[in-house]
Design an enzyme around this catalytic site. Structure first.
Site, PDB file in Angstrom:
ATOM      1  N   ARG A 222       1.087  -1.233  -0.045  1.00 15.24           N
ATOM      2  CA  ARG A 222       0.064  -0.198   0.328  1.00 15.24           C
ATOM      3  C   ARG A 222       0.463   1.249  -0.382  1.00 15.24           C
ATOM      4  NH1 ARG A 222      -3.184  -3.097  -1.518  1.00 15.24           N
ATOM      5  NH2 ARG A 222      -5.592  -3.556  -0.664  1.00 15.24           N
TER       6      ARG A 222
ATOM      7  N   GLU B 245      -4.790   7.827  -4.452  1.00 17.79           N
ATOM      8  CA  GLU B 245      -4.826   6.440  -5.717  1.00 17.79           C
ATOM      9  C   GLU B 245      -6.121   7.514  -5.822  1.00 17.79           C
ATOM     10  OE1 GLU B 245      -4.397   2.800  -5.205  1.00 17.79           O
ATOM     11  OE2 GLU B 245      -1.941   2.265  -4.517  1.00 17.79           O
TER      12      GLU B 245
ATOM     13  N   HIS C 289      -1.790   0.359  -9.918  1.00 16.40           N
ATOM     14  CA  HIS C 289      -2.160  -0.576  -9.228  1.00 16.40           C
ATOM     15  C   HIS C 289      -2.958  -1.943  -9.074  1.00 16.40           C
ATOM     16  CE1 HIS C 289      -4.142  -0.632  -4.301  1.00 16.40           C
ATOM     17  NE2 HIS C 289      -4.136  -2.304  -5.254  1.00 16.40           N
TER      18      HIS C 289
HETATM   19  C1  8YV Z   1      -7.507  -4.799  -5.396  1.00 18.49           C
HETATM   20  C2  8YV Z   1      -5.748  -5.107  -3.665  1.00 18.49           C
HETATM   21  O1  8YV Z   1      -7.910  -5.265  -6.848  1.00 18.49           O
HETATM   22  O2  8YV Z   1      -6.238  -7.401  -3.311  1.00 18.49           O
HETATM   23  C3  8YV Z   1      -6.158  -6.494  -2.680  1.00 18.49           C
HETATM   24  O3  8YV Z   1      -6.213  -5.677  -1.596  1.00 18.49           O
HETATM   25  O4  8YV Z   1      -5.414  -3.901  -3.313  1.00 18.49           O
HETATM   26  C4  8YV Z   1      -6.247  -4.960  -5.072  1.00 18.49           C
HETATM   27  O5  8YV Z   1      -5.913  -6.489  -5.398  1.00 18.49           O
HETATM   28  C5  8YV Z   1      -7.669  -2.907  -5.195  1.00 18.49           C
HETATM   29  O6  8YV Z   1      -7.454  -3.189  -3.753  1.00 18.49           O
HETATM   30  C6  8YV Z   1      -9.053  -3.351  -5.370  1.00 18.49           C
HETATM   31  O7  8YV Z   1      -8.760  -1.469  -5.141  1.00 18.49           O
END
Ligand code: 8YV
Length: 322
Positions: free
Chosen positions: A237, A266, A284
């Site tokens: 993150r 983001e 992302h």
């Molecule tokens: C998601 C991700 O698509 O799964 C997670 O935690 O970061 C990604 O796979 C994302 O969170 C969607 O906003």
């Protein structure tokens, strides 16, 4: 009367169709204006929510009177106010495991692209600047046999470590909130402190969950520990890393390069990162393959149906209050 489901982000069309057959479905749509106002309005009589990538908390969920589950199409769940959900006895479910290998592939793609200057050399070639045998300006970093430091040896971190150890004969170091002796043994991975990992690694990959311990984990002090030929990769993150400190480290050539898939804000539409030739920036896309996103949506759908039919879902983030 059909139960009501609020879909708060794009999900696979097949899952949309299945939801629409079973439930009264309402979609949160950015084109209709303020997202939080839409959520506050539609969640009032909703039985369930499904989606990802939106902050859901005691403000925009305050009107909910009978919400039973938020089914997140993600493995990470830092964008949900878990304390509030527990207070209100609202399940939060997620979609782990199905995205592990896809996300680990992307982490290694970023590692290799940053190490071998792929985006920069791609543009250099396409601009017709390859006029003689390449020189030192086009040289980059070896990966095979180098030292890979994984910060966060969870499922995704371990999958990245496997790629390094078995695929590139790398010496694997890891830092984690606790040692994982059996897993580390299978990867011939050595546990070390964060500073030692930063000092010894040729490649540093951040694969932690975002939580109170990992928030702002990597700042100027940590980046200064890295070697000048080292490559930094973040697929966790954005808030785990001080983005301004990373920009300075890249501008000052304190590290060789970085590969980023996540950011403090983001979507990222403007950033000094875009002006640097030693950072690879992706939007992302860790889990963003058609196959994996479909499997995530299927898993999230099943979690939602389980709760609406009175069962405990398979992947509950907050089972303790049930
Ligand atoms: C998601 C991700 O698509 O799964 C997670 O935690 O970061 C990604 O796979 C994302 O969170 C969607 O906003």
């Amino acid at each position: 009367m059909k139960q009501k489901v609020v879909v708060f982000s794009q999900i696979h069309p097949e899952i949309q169709n299945k939801l629409e057959q079973q439930y009264n479905v309402v979609y949160i749509q950015p084109k209709l204006g303020d997202i939080n106002q839409q959520i506050f309005q539609h969640v009032q009589d909703a039985d369930a929510m499904i989606g990802a990538g939106r902050l859901l908390n005691r403000d925009n969920l305050a009107s909910a009177t009978k919400l039973k589950i938020i089914s997140s199409v993600s493995v990470g769940y830092d964008n949900y106010d878990l304390e509030y959900l527990n207070e209100k006895k609202i399940y939060l479910s997620n979609t782990p495991h199905v995205l592990t290998e896809t996300t680990a592939d992307l982490a290694f793609a970023l590692l290799m692209a940053a190490a071998r200057k792929v985006p920069v050399l791609d543009q250099w070639t396409k601009q017709g600047r390859w006029q003689r045998t390449v020189g030192e300006a086009q040289f980059s970093m070896d990966i095979f046999g180098k030292t890979l430091g994984i910060i966060g040896l969870g499922h995704i971190g371990a999958a990245i470590a496997r790629r390094g150890f078995y695929g590139f004969n790398m010496n694997v170091l890891y830092h984690n909130r606790r040692e994982k002796l059996e897993l580390a043994q299978s990867l011939n991975a050595e546990y070390c402190s964060l500073n030692e990992l930063l000092q010894r690694s040729d490649f540093v990959v951040v694969a932690v969950d975002l939580n109170a311990d990992s928030n702002a984990l990597i700042g100027a002090e940590q980046l200064a520990q890295m070697q000048s030929h080292a490559v930094f990769v973040n697929i966790s993150r954005g808030s785990v890393v001080d983005e301004q400190a990373l920009i300075q480290a890249l501008k000052n050539r304190q590290i060789f390069a970085a590969g980023l898939d996540v950011y403090q804000q983001e979507p990222l539409q403007q950033s000094e990162l875009f002006t640097l030739d030693n950072v690879v920036t992706l939007p992302h896309v860790g889990s963003a393959t058609a196959q994996t996103r479909k499997r995530m949506a299927e898993l999230a759908y099943q979690n939602l149906v389980d709760v609406l039919e009175g069962r405990v879902p398979r992947y509950v983030v907050n089972p303790q209050f049930q």
